[in-house]
Design a protein around this motif. Structure first.
Motif, PDB file in Angstrom:
ATOM      1  N   THR A  97      71.034  50.264  76.489  1.00  0.00           N
ATOM      2  CA  THR A  97      71.976  50.764  75.224  1.00  0.00           C
ATOM      3  C   THR A  97      73.438  50.633  75.670  1.00  0.00           C
ATOM      4  N   GLY A  98      74.109  50.289  75.044  1.00  0.00           N
ATOM      5  CA  GLY A  98      75.660  50.112  75.298  1.00  0.00           C
ATOM      6  C   GLY A  98      76.305  51.473  74.928  1.00  0.00           C
ATOM      7  N   VAL A  99      77.211  51.920  75.905  1.00  0.00           N
ATOM      8  CA  VAL A  99      77.659  53.494  75.800  1.00  0.00           C
ATOM      9  C   VAL A  99      79.056  53.306  75.632  1.00  0.00           C
ATOM     10  N   LYS A 100      79.914  52.337  76.439  1.00  0.00           N
ATOM     11  CA  LYS A 100      81.272  52.142  76.138  1.00  0.00           C
ATOM     12  C   LYS A 100      81.658  50.870  76.616  1.00  0.00           C
ATOM     13  N   ALA A 101      83.051  50.244  76.311  1.00  0.00           N
ATOM     14  CA  ALA A 101      83.218  48.914  76.682  1.00  0.00           C
ATOM     15  C   ALA A 101      83.507  49.015  78.380  1.00  0.00           C
ATOM     16  N   GLY A 102      82.948  47.825  78.828  1.00  0.00           N
ATOM     17  CA  GLY A 102      82.982  47.772  80.388  1.00  0.00           C
ATOM     18  C   GLY A 102      81.848  46.638  80.722  1.00  0.00           C
ATOM     19  N   GLU A 103      81.896  46.547  82.214  1.00  0.00           N
ATOM     20  CA  GLU A 103      80.932  45.550  82.891  1.00  0.00           C
ATOM     21  C   GLU A 103      80.242  46.335  83.848  1.00  0.00           C
ATOM     22  N   MET A 104      79.099  45.968  83.881  1.00  0.00           N
ATOM     23  CA  MET A 104      78.307  46.466  85.161  1.00  0.00           C
ATOM     24  C   MET A 104      76.891  45.838  85.032  1.00  0.00           C
ATOM     25  N   THR A 105      76.144  46.248  86.103  1.00  0.00           N
ATOM     26  CA  THR A 105      74.881  45.348  86.445  1.00  0.00           C
ATOM     27  C   THR A 105      73.687  46.104  86.401  1.00  0.00           C
ATOM     28  N   VAL A 106      72.580  45.643  85.785  1.00  0.00           N
ATOM     29  CA  VAL A 106      71.319  46.415  85.532  1.00  0.00           C
ATOM     30  C   VAL A 106      70.520  45.520  86.707  1.00  0.00           C
ATOM     31  N   THR A 107      69.472  46.492  87.427  1.00  0.00           N
ATOM     32  CA  THR A 107      68.556  46.058  88.532  1.00  0.00           C
ATOM     33  C   THR A 107      67.219  46.436  88.113  1.00  0.00           C
ATOM     34  N   ALA A 108      66.372  45.299  88.209  1.00  0.00           N
ATOM     35  CA  ALA A 108      65.073  45.610  87.901  1.00  0.00           C
ATOM     36  C   ALA A 108      64.352  45.500  89.482  1.00  0.00           C
ATOM     37  N   THR A 109      63.505  46.479  89.911  1.00  0.00           N
ATOM     38  CA  THR A 109      63.097  46.695  91.197  1.00  0.00           C
ATOM     39  C   THR A 109      61.644  46.759  90.971  1.00  0.00           C
ATOM     40  N   SER A 110      60.978  46.027  91.937  1.00  0.00           N
ATOM     41  CA  SER A 110      59.313  46.444  92.046  1.00  0.00           C
ATOM     42  C   SER A 110      59.176  47.523  92.888  1.00  0.00           C
TER      43      SER A 110
END
Length: 449
Positions: free
Chosen positions: A78-91
């Motif tokens: 879900t987007g909260v505010k303007a910007g850039e970042m990374t989502v990580t999926a981990t086993s």
């Protein structure tokens, strides 16, 4: 596992079975990067290697939860505010097995109706909203004047008196500075009949201090009649324009070259400072008496043109070309023209006057004029030894000479030829696979179906 006789329980045997897990060796996400609107959501999905691995439980985490949140169990972002970042999926079972997706959160405006398009335009022109850092997305095809125009067999567009005139988005006082993505949709019926007003087109004038981005948009059946700085997609400015096309009619009549400008007319843009790539023009351009007139761009003051083609007739006064009328200090490559180009002087099948590098060009259209006429270049005015013009071809019927006149000749020229039989266009211009053949054998851009 035990097996025994139903008649004599003393008769039996056993087998020990060990069930081993199928070890997970890797995961990947359906996207490596994506853009999400503020308040919007997107679900990421995981692919497992091997697909029948025993343990598939995944934990999701975000780098900065003030920019976006993620459901740690499902991968819903879900987007909260303007910007850039990374989502990580981990086993969960194997914490060293991970996959990442770069997320860009933007203010996204979706347009699905003519009314919403006009509201967006008015927010720019009247309210001064720049949309800088935001993205505007067209979600469906639109017609601005349904039933109020006709298209002749030759492509000429005639509008009824009741047709509504379009006001160009972005003015010299209130600029659009964002990202407009047509998503491959078509806007029909752009009607502008303002011969005394400059900066005409679907967009008007972009700011030279910032860069607008226009992509994946096709304008069909336009009638755009403006003064200087007129184009199909835009009048002028600093922009990246890609995967766009225009058909119809674009006009400009200069009443006084000295006082009114009387120039800078292009099928895509009038004056470019930036980039036009993977675009085409099929609109007829009638700009008798005007200078710097081109099928794609009237003038390129800085920037470059790449992977473009023109099949609309172009008519101007001076510095007129099938792709660009006046090509400045930057490069032009991988383009072709198949339309007739006509001017009084300094007219070329590809470029009217060239000051820059040029390579992999093709012209089969007839070039007409009184002086400085070239099947490829009207006037070659390259003043720097580092500039290269190579692999440019035209038909014998296009013009008497490949280059009309050499104003300067410091650049390097290779393979500038006029041939009775041209090699395949794809062999000349398709080094980066931007073009393809359609079902009729016509060479078009990959995005243009």
């Amino acid at each position: 596992i035990t097996i025994e006789s139903t008649e004599d329980e003393s008769i039996k045997d056993t087998c020990t079975v060990t069930v081993k897990e199928i070890e997970l060796t890797g995961i990947s996400l359906n996207k490596e990067e994506t853009t999400i609107g503020i308040g919007k959501t997107e679900m990421l999905t995981v692919t497992y290697t091997p697909s029948n691995a025993t343990y598939k439980e995944i934990k999701w985490m975000v780098e900065d939860s003030t920019i976006a949140t993620v459901d740690e169990n499902t991968g819903l972002i879900t987007g909260v505010k303007a910007g850039e970042m990374t989502v990580t999926a981990t086993s969960v079972k194997y914490p060293n097995i991970k996959a990442e997706c770069k997320i860009k959160i933007m203010d996204i405006l979706e347009i699905s109706s003519v009314e919403e398009l006009k509201e967006f335009r008015d927010n720019v022109n009247k309210n001064g909203k720049t949309y800088e850092g935001a993205k505007v997305i067209l979600t469906k095809d639109l017609d601005l004047n349904p039933g109020k125009y006709t298209v002749g067999e030759d492509g000429t567009v005639t509008y009824d008196e009741s047709a509504e005139q379009w006001e160009a988005i972005s003015t010299e006082n209130n600029y659009f500075k964002g990202d407009f993505d047509g998503k491959g949709h078509t806007i029909r019926g752009v009607y502008i009949n303002k011969p005394d007003e400059k900066y005409q087109g679907f967009f008007g004038a972009f700011d030279y201090a910032s860069t607008a981005h226009i992509s994946n948009l096709v304008l069909k059946d336009v009638y755009i009649y403006g003064a200087n700085y007129t184009g199909g997609i835009a009048g002028c400015g600093n922009a990246i324009i890609e995967k766009c096309g225009v058909t119809g009619n674009i006009k400009c009549t200069a009443t006084n070259l000295n006082t009114n400008g009387g120039g800078y007319i292009g099928g895509i843009i009038g004056v470019l400072r930036g980039t036009v790539k993977n675009c085409y023009n099929g609109a007829t351009i009638s700009a008798t008496g005007n200078y710097d007139v081109g099928g794609i761009a009237g003038e390129v003051s800085s920037g470059y043109i790449s992977n473009c083609y023109n099949y609309g007739k172009v008519n101007g006064y001076i510095n007129v070309g099938g792709i660009s009328g006046d090509m400045g200090s930057h490069s032009i490559n991988n383009c072709y023209n198949v339309a007739n180009i006509k001017a009084t002087k300094t007219v070329g099948g590809v470029v009217g006057v060239l000051y820059s590098s040029m390579n992999n060009m093709y012209n089969s259209g007839k070039v007409e004029g009184n002086e400085r006429i070239g099947g490829i270049i009207g006037s070659y005015a390259v003043q720097q030894s580092g500039k290269i013009v190579e692999n440019c071809y035209c038909t014998e019927e296009s013009a008497t000479d490949t280059i009309g006149v050499f104003s300067w000749s410091e650049g390097t020229r290779k393979n500038i030829e006029k041939l009775s039989t041209l090699p395949s266009i794809l062999d000349i211009i398709n080094g980066d696979n931007a073009f393809k053949l359609d079902n009729d054998g016509k060479i078009i851009l990959n995005f243009d179906n």
